[in-house]
Motif scaffolding. Structure first.
Motif, PDB file in Angstrom:
ATOM      1  N   HIS A   1       0.840  -1.196   0.000  1.00 39.12           N
ATOM      2  CA  HIS A   1       0.000   0.000   0.000  1.00 39.12           C
ATOM      3  C   HIS A   1       0.879   1.251   0.000  1.00 39.12           C
ATOM      4  CE1 HIS A   1       0.907  -0.905   4.248  1.00 39.12           C
ATOM      5  NE2 HIS A   1       0.946   0.399   4.390  1.00 39.12           N
ATOM      6  N   ALA A   2       0.255   2.395  -0.221  1.00 39.57           N
ATOM      7  CA  ALA A   2       1.010   3.654  -0.319  1.00 39.57           C
ATOM      8  C   ALA A   2       1.600   4.050   1.027  1.00 39.57           C
ATOM      9  CB  ALA A   2       0.103   4.760  -0.836  1.00 39.57           C
ATOM     10  N   THR A   3       2.718   4.754   0.973  1.00 38.53           N
ATOM     11  CA  THR A   3       3.351   5.253   2.184  1.00 38.53           C
ATOM     12  C   THR A   3       2.708   6.555   2.629  1.00 38.53           C
ATOM     13  OG1 THR A   3       5.016   6.349   0.826  1.00 38.53           O
ATOM     14  CG2 THR A   3       5.566   4.175   1.680  1.00 38.53           C
ATOM     15  N   ALA A   4       3.011   6.942   3.866  1.00 38.24           N
ATOM     16  CA  ALA A   4       2.354   8.105   4.467  1.00 38.24           C
ATOM     17  C   ALA A   4       2.687   9.408   3.747  1.00 38.24           C
ATOM     18  CB  ALA A   4       2.742   8.203   5.945  1.00 38.24           C
ATOM     19  N   GLY A   5       3.826   9.467   3.088  1.00 40.10           N
ATOM     20  CA  GLY A   5       4.234  10.711   2.437  1.00 40.10           C
ATOM     21  C   GLY A   5       3.594  10.968   1.094  1.00 40.10           C
ATOM     22  N   LEU A   6       2.812  10.015   0.586  1.00 42.27           N
ATOM     23  CA  LEU A   6       2.261  10.178  -0.762  1.00 42.27           C
ATOM     24  C   LEU A   6       1.317  11.375  -0.890  1.00 42.27           C
ATOM     25  CD1 LEU A   6       2.082   9.064  -3.658  1.00 42.27           C
ATOM     26  CD2 LEU A   6       0.176   7.642  -2.880  1.00 42.27           C
ATOM     27  N   PRO A   7       0.368  11.610   0.030  1.00 46.00           N
ATOM     28  CA  PRO A   7      -0.537  12.760  -0.149  1.00 46.00           C
ATOM     29  C   PRO A   7       0.198  14.093  -0.250  1.00 46.00           C
ATOM     30  CG  PRO A   7      -1.432  11.259   1.484  1.00 46.00           C
ATOM     31  CD  PRO A   7      -0.035  10.786   1.189  1.00 46.00           C
ATOM     32  N   GLU A   8       1.216  14.277   0.584  1.00 41.76           N
ATOM     33  CA  GLU A   8       1.955  15.537   0.516  1.00 41.76           C
ATOM     34  C   GLU A   8       2.698  15.661  -0.804  1.00 41.76           C
ATOM     35  OE1 GLU A   8       5.132  18.363   0.654  1.00 41.76           O
ATOM     36  OE2 GLU A   8       5.444  16.178   0.586  1.00 41.76           O
TER      37      GLU A   8
ATOM     38  N   GLN B   1       6.035  11.933 -12.330  1.00 42.18           N
ATOM     39  CA  GLN B   1       7.454  12.246 -12.161  1.00 42.18           C
ATOM     40  C   GLN B   1       7.657  13.293 -11.070  1.00 42.18           C
ATOM     41  OE1 GLN B   1      10.117  12.425 -15.700  1.00 42.18           O
ATOM     42  NE2 GLN B   1       8.199  12.350 -16.872  1.00 42.18           N
ATOM     43  N   LEU B   2       6.782  14.280 -11.026  1.00 45.63           N
ATOM     44  CA  LEU B   2       6.881  15.297  -9.978  1.00 45.63           C
ATOM     45  C   LEU B   2       6.615  14.693  -8.598  1.00 45.63           C
ATOM     46  CD1 LEU B   2       5.043  18.256 -11.734  1.00 45.63           C
ATOM     47  CD2 LEU B   2       7.488  18.121 -11.202  1.00 45.63           C
ATOM     48  N   VAL B   3       5.659  13.782  -8.531  1.00 44.05           N
ATOM     49  CA  VAL B   3       5.375  13.115  -7.253  1.00 44.05           C
ATOM     50  C   VAL B   3       6.611  12.368  -6.753  1.00 44.05           C
ATOM     51  CG1 VAL B   3       4.019  11.299  -6.133  1.00 44.05           C
ATOM     52  CG2 VAL B   3       2.894  12.926  -7.664  1.00 44.05           C
ATOM     53  N   VAL B   4       7.241  11.588  -7.622  1.00 40.22           N
ATOM     54  CA  VAL B   4       8.396  10.790  -7.214  1.00 40.22           C
ATOM     55  C   VAL B   4       9.589  11.687  -6.891  1.00 40.22           C
ATOM     56  CG1 VAL B   4      10.001   8.976  -7.931  1.00 40.22           C
ATOM     57  CG2 VAL B   4       7.576   8.795  -8.513  1.00 40.22           C
TER      58      VAL B   4
ATOM     59  N   GLU C   1      12.999  13.216  -1.672  1.00 44.67           N
ATOM     60  CA  GLU C   1      13.526  14.112  -0.647  1.00 44.67           C
ATOM     61  C   GLU C   1      13.361  13.522   0.751  1.00 44.67           C
ATOM     62  OE1 GLU C   1      11.768  17.961  -1.025  1.00 44.67           O
ATOM     63  OE2 GLU C   1      12.187  18.120  -3.183  1.00 44.67           O
ATOM     64  N   ARG C   2      12.437  12.571   0.913  1.00 45.33           N
ATOM     65  CA  ARG C   2      12.182  11.978   2.231  1.00 45.33           C
ATOM     66  C   ARG C   2      12.366  10.466   2.178  1.00 45.33           C
ATOM     67  NH1 ARG C   2       6.437  14.357   4.022  1.00 45.33           N
ATOM     68  NH2 ARG C   2       6.949  13.135   5.878  1.00 45.33           N
ATOM     69  N   ILE C   3      13.345  10.025   1.416  1.00 49.82           N
ATOM     70  CA  ILE C   3      13.497   8.591   1.183  1.00 49.82           C
ATOM     71  C   ILE C   3      13.836   7.828   2.458  1.00 49.82           C
ATOM     72  CG2 ILE C   3      15.934   8.768   0.478  1.00 49.82           C
ATOM     73  CD1 ILE C   3      15.331   6.528  -1.559  1.00 49.82           C
ATOM     74  N   GLU C   4      14.646   8.423   3.343  1.00 54.64           N
ATOM     75  CA  GLU C   4      15.015   7.692   4.559  1.00 54.64           C
ATOM     76  C   GLU C   4      13.825   7.537   5.493  1.00 54.64           C
ATOM     77  OE1 GLU C   4      17.552   5.970   4.942  1.00 54.64           O
ATOM     78  OE2 GLU C   4      18.677   6.708   3.228  1.00 54.64           O
ATOM     79  N   GLU C   5      12.943   8.532   5.537  1.00 50.57           N
ATOM     80  CA  GLU C   5      11.728   8.388   6.334  1.00 50.57           C
ATOM     81  C   GLU C   5      10.869   7.239   5.795  1.00 50.57           C
ATOM     82  OE1 GLU C   5       9.476  11.996   6.916  1.00 50.57           O
ATOM     83  OE2 GLU C   5      11.298  13.203   6.735  1.00 50.57           O
ATOM     84  N   THR C   6      10.785   7.171   4.482  1.00 50.47           N
ATOM     85  CA  THR C   6       9.986   6.105   3.863  1.00 50.47           C
ATOM     86  C   THR C   6      10.600   4.741   4.135  1.00 50.47           C
ATOM     87  OG1 THR C   6       9.307   7.617   2.113  1.00 50.47           O
ATOM     88  CG2 THR C   6       9.005   5.271   1.711  1.00 50.47           C
ATOM     89  N   ARG C   7      11.909   4.632   4.042  1.00 46.99           N
ATOM     90  CA  ARG C   7      12.564   3.349   4.312  1.00 46.99           C
ATOM     91  C   ARG C   7      12.302   2.897   5.748  1.00 46.99           C
ATOM     92  NH1 ARG C   7      18.386   3.133   3.645  1.00 46.99           N
ATOM     93  NH2 ARG C   7      18.105   0.906   3.259  1.00 46.99           N
ATOM     94  N   ALA C   8      12.331   3.850   6.686  1.00 42.08           N
ATOM     95  CA  ALA C   8      12.048   3.510   8.083  1.00 42.08           C
ATOM     96  C   ALA C   8      10.589   3.067   8.247  1.00 42.08           C
ATOM     97  CB  ALA C   8      12.343   4.707   8.985  1.00 42.08           C
ATOM     98  N   GLU C   9       9.696   3.744   7.561  1.00 38.07           N
ATOM     99  CA  GLU C   9       8.277   3.360   7.611  1.00 38.07           C
ATOM    100  C   GLU C   9       8.080   1.953   7.059  1.00 38.07           C
ATOM    101  OE1 GLU C   9       4.045   4.619   5.489  1.00 38.07           O
ATOM    102  OE2 GLU C   9       5.731   6.037   5.475  1.00 38.07           O
ATOM    103  N   ARG C  10       8.720   1.662   5.940  1.00 34.69           N
ATOM    104  CA  ARG C  10       8.607   0.329   5.357  1.00 34.69           C
ATOM    105  C   ARG C  10       9.220  -0.733   6.272  1.00 34.69           C
ATOM    106  NH1 ARG C  10       4.501   0.604   2.271  1.00 34.69           N
ATOM    107  NH2 ARG C  10       4.756   1.327   0.144  1.00 34.69           N
ATOM    108  N   ARG C  11      10.324  -0.414   6.913  1.00 35.32           N
ATOM    109  CA  ARG C  11      10.919  -1.396   7.833  1.00 35.32           C
ATOM    110  C   ARG C  11       9.928  -1.781   8.913  1.00 35.32           C
ATOM    111  NH1 ARG C  11      15.741   1.514   7.088  1.00 35.32           N
ATOM    112  NH2 ARG C  11      15.343   2.834   8.901  1.00 35.32           N
ATOM    113  N   ARG C  12       9.229  -0.794   9.447  1.00 34.89           N
ATOM    114  CA  ARG C  12       8.251  -1.083  10.500  1.00 34.89           C
ATOM    115  C   ARG C  12       7.079  -1.893   9.968  1.00 34.89           C
ATOM    116  NH1 ARG C  12       9.421   4.399  11.596  1.00 34.89           N
ATOM    117  NH2 ARG C  12       7.508   5.058  10.546  1.00 34.89           N
ATOM    118  N   SER C  13       6.488  -1.441   8.867  1.00 34.21           N
ATOM    119  CA  SER C  13       5.277  -2.103   8.375  1.00 34.21           C
ATOM    120  C   SER C  13       5.578  -3.490   7.805  1.00 34.21           C
ATOM    121  CB  SER C  13       4.592  -1.232   7.320  1.00 34.21           C
ATOM    122  OG  SER C  13       5.418  -1.032   6.197  1.00 34.21           O
ATOM    123  N   LEU C  14       6.619  -3.602   6.987  1.00 29.85           N
ATOM    124  CA  LEU C  14       6.961  -4.902   6.431  1.00 29.85           C
ATOM    125  C   LEU C  14       7.454  -5.856   7.512  1.00 29.85           C
ATOM    126  CD1 LEU C  14       8.741  -3.910   3.089  1.00 29.85           C
ATOM    127  CD2 LEU C  14       6.398  -4.733   3.401  1.00 29.85           C
TER     128      LEU C  14
END
Length: 477
Positions: free
Chosen positions: A117-124, A349-352, A357-370
């Motif tokens: 599923h989408a990560t928390a940073g997607l809406p922003e 492309q603009l979304v990605v 810019e917040r890739i490390e936050e996303t990696r930490a989020e994925r570590r927790r959820s996965l």
């Protein structure tokens, strides 16, 4: 006249082990199975709670809890004073005892697919893209190689991982699937040999067949890659292209160490083969793992072409991928790509770009959820199907399970009748191999994987595995 079942009739149909615990869940699961496999038709009135309780010899509270569970999941409809009827849930609500559990378009829990599923940073990031989108309105609106800010972000990430990269070495594609396709079209002619791992990503096999390539599979042992096998196969088959997934390999979850990476690139150099490196899962470590360099860091003669994707780290709906190669190769691929779709969508492309810019936050989020989902899947399998074996990977998105017999295809058919779509091992190999394997992803929330394992266990207990399944309609991702 409405059809109905008496308490004794339904009690005979469910046939629950008296020792099952919790009993209400077993009862609900048995009724759900009857509905899904057609033995209990839709719109049949079920017995009143007290009548079924008497027939089963259990408390009315137990039957009430089972009926409540079936209503929550969409398998019963009730009306005050009129009773309850069997039903099939809406596809989006199948198995929903809470809002986390969602089914696929066919109404089955989607364990054939490893997209999270989408990560928390997607809406922003979407809001950012909406704000900056009009700035591009004065230009053409597309760039065949990708917008500059995204290419810069991707190049910077490669550099940070240990492979110095310029934006000119990046081609943005419409997903990793297109990236692999473009490279195969550029490198291979019909009849050329293409080496793949076995098992591997199913769509890479599809693309090789579409190109008319001669597929050379090389098995991956339980402990990981055997470089002697790879080097020997390269020497004997002379592949023009070799496709590998060194980072949490799909589906085995293996992680290639730096020594093996250097050895693989050396073997490719000696045998003059181009290495296509799928790095789709490279950012998804769950445990602490040794730092590994991108495979391209060991390349001395520009034979390594790397492929990446936004879909596994951020969201499957972001169909943005990329290729990292020499600037000259990028230009060739851009010309080839122009015959396909010219360029990837600007908005995505603009979304990605923003998400990088917040890739490390996303990696930490994925570590927790996965990590939580992996733990839930492992525990559920060990409790419900202890005969199956697997190695718990340190990252990625799936378990590569060895069954207690060559029955992956029939099991997938039986599981579909219990509300779960599975990816049998045969999807990940060639010539009908890997029938004793099953890929089980842990990219869904814990509640989903626990529910799925419960249904798989029911299918395994009740299912008939006599016939081979039809070719699956939905590919594994």
């Amino acid at each position: 006249m409405d059809r109905y079942l008496s308490g004794h009739q339904l009690a005979r149909l469910v046939a629950i082990d008296p020792g099952a615990r919790p009993y209400y869940r077993a009862l609900a699961g048995a009724v759900r199975s009857l509905i899904l496999d057609g033995r209990l038709p839709v719109r049949v009135r079920v017995p009143a709670e007290r009548h079924l309780a008497d027939a089963l010899g259990v408390s009315r509270t137990t039957v009430t809890a089972a009926y409540d569970r079936l209503r929550e999941q969409g398998y019963l409809e009730s009306r005050q004073g009129a009773g309850s009827w069997t039903a099939l849930p809406d596809p989006g609500a199948l198995g929903t005892e809470n809002p986390w559990i969602a089914a696929g378009d066919d109404g089955l829990l989607p364990l054939h697919c490893a997209a999270p599923h989408a990560t928390a940073g997607l809406p922003e990031a979407i809001a950012y893209a909406s704000e900056h989108y009009p700035r591009y309105g004065l230009g053409m609106g597309y760039d065949p190689v990708g917008i500059g800010p995204l290419r810069e972000a991707i190049a910077a990430r490669y550099t940070a991982r240990g492979l110095a990269t310029l934006p000119e070495q990046i081609l943005v594609t419409t997903g990793a699937q297109q990236a692999i396709h473009l490279v195969i079209m550029m490198v291979l002619a019909p009849g050329d040999a293409m080496m793949i791992e076995s098992p591997t990503y199913p769509h890479a096999i599809d693309l090789a067949r579409m190109r008319g390539a001669r597929i050379v599979p090389v098995g991956i042992p339980e402990e990981g890659w055997d470089l002697d096998l790879f080097a020997s196969a390269m020497r004997q088959s002379a592949p023009r292209l070799t496709y590998v997934i060194p980072d949490f390999q799909n589906p085995t979850g293996h992680l290639m160490d730096d020594a093996a990476r250097a050895g693989l690139v050396g073997a490719a150099r000696r045998n003059d083969t181009t290495l296509v490196v799928d790095e789709t899962w490279c950012e998804l470590a769950i445990d602490e793992v040794p730092r590994t360099a991108p495979l391209g860091a060991f390349d001395t003669d520009n034979r390594v072409i790397s492929v990446g994707s936004a879909s596994k780290l951020w969201w499957g709906g972001l169909r943005i991928g990329w290729i990292r190669a020499t600037a000259a190769t990028v230009r060739r691929l851009a010309v080839l790509r122009a015959a396909v779709d010219i360029a990837s969508p600007l908005f995505e492309q603009l979304v990605v770009t923003r998400l990088f810019e917040r890739i490390e936050e996303t990696r930490a989020e994925r570590r927790r959820s996965l990590g939580a989902s992996r733990q839930a899947l492992v525990a559920a399998l060990r409790e419900r199907v202890p005969e199956w074996s697997f190695t718990v990977p340190q990252g990625g998105g799936s378990l590569w399970v060895r069954l207690d017999g060559p029955a992956a295809g029939p099991l997938a058919d039986a599981a579909a009748c219990h509300g779960v779509r599975l990816a049998p091992g045969t999807w990940f190999g060639v010539d009908g191999t890997l029938e004793s394997r099953l890929r089980l992803p842990f990219t869904q929330p814990p509640q989903v994987v626990e529910e799925a394992v419960e249904r798989i266990a029911e299918a395994r207990t009740r299912g008939s595995y006599g016939a081979r399944p039809a070719e699956p309609l939905t590919p594994a991702l």
